[in-house]
Design a protein around this motif. Structure first.
Motif: not given
Length: 526
Positions: A304, A399, A432-433
């Motif tokens: 991010f 994040n 998402s991650q």
């Protein structure tokens, strides 16, 4: 499990009487505030443990204040050895991953306290974890039956296949290259990265491949030649063997030397730390790093971050080697042992154990790892679905992977079983991650996992074995790492020096090293 532990070694007389320690699972832990000394390994994602939000929250909840000693990551093992040998150690050693051998040596001397009695009396969350995952207790219990440390349990699916290679996809696309599937194709891709100016700046500044001392060069690429766990140990029909004296290891070194000789591997790979590798991945202006070995792309880029470059690296499936080997080496345990140790310097061992036990609570774990409820995370809504397709348990609101001073960023005891990890709520249509890492692992690495009968589980040794294995492991491990670097860089000639390398290993008593492991493995099976 093993022998009856008998009574744990008597801790020093507590300055806080047992009457002042509240029952397991209740708060505060002590009626009057106390201060404990904790030595912890530095975490690059935590600004200051002393002023951290989770530290302050835990202090208010438990009545236990911490006097921190922060040890730089690159000096952690040296510092641990120094304080243990000097006798000048704190109440708690946290986040060092103290080896089973050291646990046995210092546990037998009474320096590390046996935790069995504390678990029985106060371990509400610890016993719940053992009940849900019996293997955890098995892996942290010494042959005597004693438990000298508490672990961090993180049943992370993508972490269970940690040896990954990441490649910069925009360069593949620009040069019209397909994802490499073999060692030869990977060589050709790296060669193209070096010679064809994929970043378009007219300079020969591209680094086709780089690693670091924390992400060793053999951890992915050697699995194209033989099964290569990070420990370099494996089982062959119940017999403990090592990878680094096999003909296939030699073949792998010849391949890696070829890459290095053609300047496809950055020389810094053998000396730089993770931060220096990340500087390569986050180079200003234009990307220069073509590929890297790492658990996640967040190791060598900034999750991010401003460049958003982490999203442009994709996983390379296990490469097929010359003999057809194509292997994912799994780590199925999801456990980091030696995470939390109470020493005989402590005047408050019962209170300290209760402090650690509280960290296994689900909500406390989420606070510790992710931050504040309803700010960095929240409980899931009834209609939300998790990564695993089941009703979600919790949702991430911020994040993870940036420097902050809210949570401990995975330092210390915590308990994240598989259902919690995959119970993270995801928004439909977004990646998402966690979902990216889950999908890359599932699609590219899961199909190539080695059979479980080849995997040597973490072992404990007797006190005598622990003392012997500690010396052998360091001597042999240092030599293997040194010669791996020398063979790859050409400082040693693999054609003429291989036989002497094998003889040197024999002279370092590799045979005895394997015998000790075999004995420990055989006794664990009984």
């Amino acid at each position: 499990m093993g022998n009856d532990p008998g009574p744990a070694k008597e801790p020093p007389k507590a300055a806080v009487s047992t009457e002042d320690v509240t029952p397991g699972g209740t708060f505060p832990i002590v009626k009057e505030p106390i201060t404990i000394k904790v030595m912890v390994k530095a975490n690059a994602l935590v600004e200051d443990f002393a002023t951290n939000w989770f530290t302050k929250t835990l202090e208010a909840k438990t009545n236990i204040k911490v006097d921190w000693e922060i040890v730089p990551e690159n000096a952690a093992q040296e510092k641990l050895n120094l304080v243990l040998s000097s006798g000048d150690y704190p109440d708690v050693i946290m986040g060092f991953g103290v080896s089973p051998a050291q646990q046995l040596i210092y546990g037998d001397q009474g320096v590390f306290l046996a935790l069995n009695n504390y678990i029985d009396k106060y371990g509400v969350e610890t016993k719940k974890m053992f009940q849900e995952n019996p293997y955890v207790k098995d892996l942290i219990t010494a042959p005597s039956g004693k438990i000298y440390s508490l672990p961090q349990v993180n049943q992370c699916y993508h972490c269970s296949m940690p040896q990954k290679m990441w490649i910069y996809k925009p360069w593949l696309d620009k040069l019209g290259l397909k994802m490499p599937t073999t060692t030869e194709e990977f060589y050709q891709v790296l060669k193209a990265f070096k010679e064809k100016d994929p970043n378009g700046n007219g300079k020969a500044d591209e680094i086709p491949y780089a690693g670091a001392i924390t992400t060793k060069i053999d951890e992915f690429l050697m699995n194209a030649f033989l099964y290569n766990d990070k420990t370099h140990l494996f089982l062959n029909n119940g017999k403990v063997e090592v990878t680094f004296n096999k003909p296939e290891w030699k073949e792998g070194l010849i391949y890696l030397h070829r890459l290095y000789a053609e300047k496809l591997i950055a020389p810094q790979t053998f000396t730089q730390d993770a931060n220096q590798l990340k500087q390569m991945g986050e180079s200003p202006d234009v990307p220069i790093l073509g590929s890297a070995t790492a658990l996640t792309m967040g190791v060598f880029t900034q999750f991010f971050g401003k460049s958003n470059r982490w999203l442009e690296y994709v996983a390379v499936p296990p490469l097929k080697g010359p003999s057809g080997k194509q292997i994912t080496a799994p780590n199925p345990w999801g456990l980091a042992g030696g995470t939390f140790i109470i020493t005989n310097k402590s005047k408050h061992p019962e209170a300290i154990f209760r402090w650690a036990d509280a960290m296994y609570n689900r909500e406390v774990t989420l606070d510790s790892v992710f931050g504040r409820p309803d700010q960095e995370w929240r409980w899931a809504k009834p209609e939300e679905i998790g990564i695993n397709g089941k009703p979600a348990i919790w949702k991430r609101l911020a994040n993870f992977g940036q420097v902050q001073n809210i949570h401990w960023a995975q330092t210390g005891p915590s308990y994240r079983p598989n259902d919690l990890r995959l119970g993270e709520a995801i928004d439909k249509g977004t990646m998402s991650q966690e979902t990216i890492l889950f999908q890359e692992t599932k699609d590219k690495y899961d199909p190539y996992q080695v059979k479980t009968e080849n995997i040597l589980q973490p072992l404990f040794f007797t006190s005598e074995q622990a003392a012997e294995i500690a010396d052998l492991e360091k001597t042999i491990g240092d030599y293997v790492n040194e010669m791996m670097s020398r063979f790859i860089t050409g400082d040693a000639n693999i054609a003429t020096d291989w036989d002497n390398y094998l003889k040197t290993l024999d002279g370092m008593n590799l045979k005895r090293y394997l015998q000790v492991y075999q004995t420990a493995y055989d006794s664990r099976k009984k």
